[in-house]
Motif scaffolding. Structure first.
Motif, PDB file in Angstrom:
ATOM      1  N   ILE A  10       0.866  -1.169   0.000  1.00  0.00           N
ATOM      2  CA  ILE A  10       0.000   0.000   0.000  1.00  0.00           C
ATOM      3  C   ILE A  10       0.907   1.225   0.000  1.00  0.00           C
ATOM      4  N   ASP A  11       0.970   1.892  -1.141  1.00  0.00           N
ATOM      5  CA  ASP A  11       1.888   3.022  -1.303  1.00  0.00           C
ATOM      6  C   ASP A  11       1.357   3.930  -2.402  1.00  0.00           C
ATOM      7  N   ASP A  12       1.325   5.221  -2.155  1.00  0.00           N
ATOM      8  CA  ASP A  12       0.831   6.169  -3.141  1.00  0.00           C
ATOM      9  C   ASP A  12       1.872   6.514  -4.207  1.00  0.00           C
ATOM     10  N   ASP A  13       3.113   6.136  -3.999  1.00  0.00           N
ATOM     11  CA  ASP A  13       4.191   6.447  -4.945  1.00  0.00           C
ATOM     12  C   ASP A  13       4.389   5.272  -5.901  1.00  0.00           C
ATOM     13  N   ASP A  55      -0.712 -12.537   2.841  1.00  0.00           N
ATOM     14  CA  ASP A  55       0.017 -13.082   3.986  1.00  0.00           C
ATOM     15  C   ASP A  55       0.728 -11.973   4.752  1.00  0.00           C
ATOM     16  N   PHE A  56       1.050 -10.876   4.055  1.00  0.00           N
ATOM     17  CA  PHE A  56       1.753  -9.735   4.637  1.00  0.00           C
ATOM     18  C   PHE A  56       1.232  -8.463   3.993  1.00  0.00           C
ATOM     19  N   ILE A  57       1.285  -7.386   4.744  1.00  0.00           N
ATOM     20  CA  ILE A  57       0.963  -6.061   4.207  1.00  0.00           C
ATOM     21  C   ILE A  57       2.139  -5.137   4.508  1.00  0.00           C
ATOM     22  N   PHE A  58       2.659  -4.492   3.471  1.00  0.00           N
ATOM     23  CA  PHE A  58       3.641  -3.433   3.625  1.00  0.00           C
ATOM     24  C   PHE A  58       2.892  -2.130   3.409  1.00  0.00           C
ATOM     25  N   LEU A  59       2.879  -1.300   4.429  1.00  0.00           N
ATOM     26  CA  LEU A  59       2.027  -0.118   4.446  1.00  0.00           C
ATOM     27  C   LEU A  59       2.858   1.147   4.593  1.00  0.00           C
ATOM     28  N   ASP A  60       2.773   2.008   3.580  1.00  0.00           N
ATOM     29  CA  ASP A  60       3.414   3.313   3.647  1.00  0.00           C
ATOM     30  C   ASP A  60       2.617   4.167   4.626  1.00  0.00           C
ATOM     31  N   LEU A  61       3.299   4.823   5.519  1.00  0.00           N
ATOM     32  CA  LEU A  61       2.633   5.614   6.542  1.00  0.00           C
ATOM     33  C   LEU A  61       2.131   6.953   6.016  1.00  0.00           C
TER      34      LEU A  61
END
Length: 141
Positions: A10-13, A55-61
């Motif tokens: 999840i990243d806007d870039d 299985d995993f979420i990488f989340l941009d803050l």
């Protein structure tokens, strides 16, 4: 259960997402990467019962509109989603913020990598962890 892992980024870039997905494929080309441009889009995907859960979420803050923090809160408050490990990755190096986010349910708080070698290293570490030990536990216990 599939033999491959699913990972939601999840990243806007857009450039960061592409760099991240390419590095993930270098770590393990069987990992299926999905992406969302913001927290709102991610929650729509995650709440659709026809979509398999990652299985995993990488989340941009730091994202405009629907922030990573708001998304984390929503994920951890939903029964269907709360056991998915969420890894916050951001340009912030604020220790207090990392402690707060871990208390909210994030498994890791990582400084956003600048190149594919750093992403490769970060993803390798995450994939080697024993994630079953995180399920149904308060991370700060």
């Amino acid at each position: 259960m599939p033999d491959y892992k699913r990972l939601l980024i999840i990243d806007d870039d857009y450039d960061d997402s592409i760099l991240f997905m390419n590095a993930v494929k270098e770590v393990d080309d069987t990992i299926v990467c999905y992406e969302a441009r913001d927290g709102r889009q991610a929650l729509e995907m995650l709440n659709n019962i026809d979509n398999p859960l990652p299985d995993f979420i990488f989340l941009d803050l730091r994202m405009p509109g629907y922030s990573g923090e708001k998304c984390l809160i929503e994920i951890k408050n939903r029964e269907r989603l709360k056991n998915i490990p969420v890894i916050i990755y951001t340009t912030s190096k604020n220790v207090e913020e990392s402690i707060q986010l871990k208390a909210m349910g994030a498994c890791h708080f990582m400084t956003k990598p600048r190149n594919s070698a750093e992403i490769y290293y970060m993803v390798s570490i995450v994939l080697e962890e024993e994630w079953d030990s995180f399920k149904n536990k308060n991370i700060l216990q």
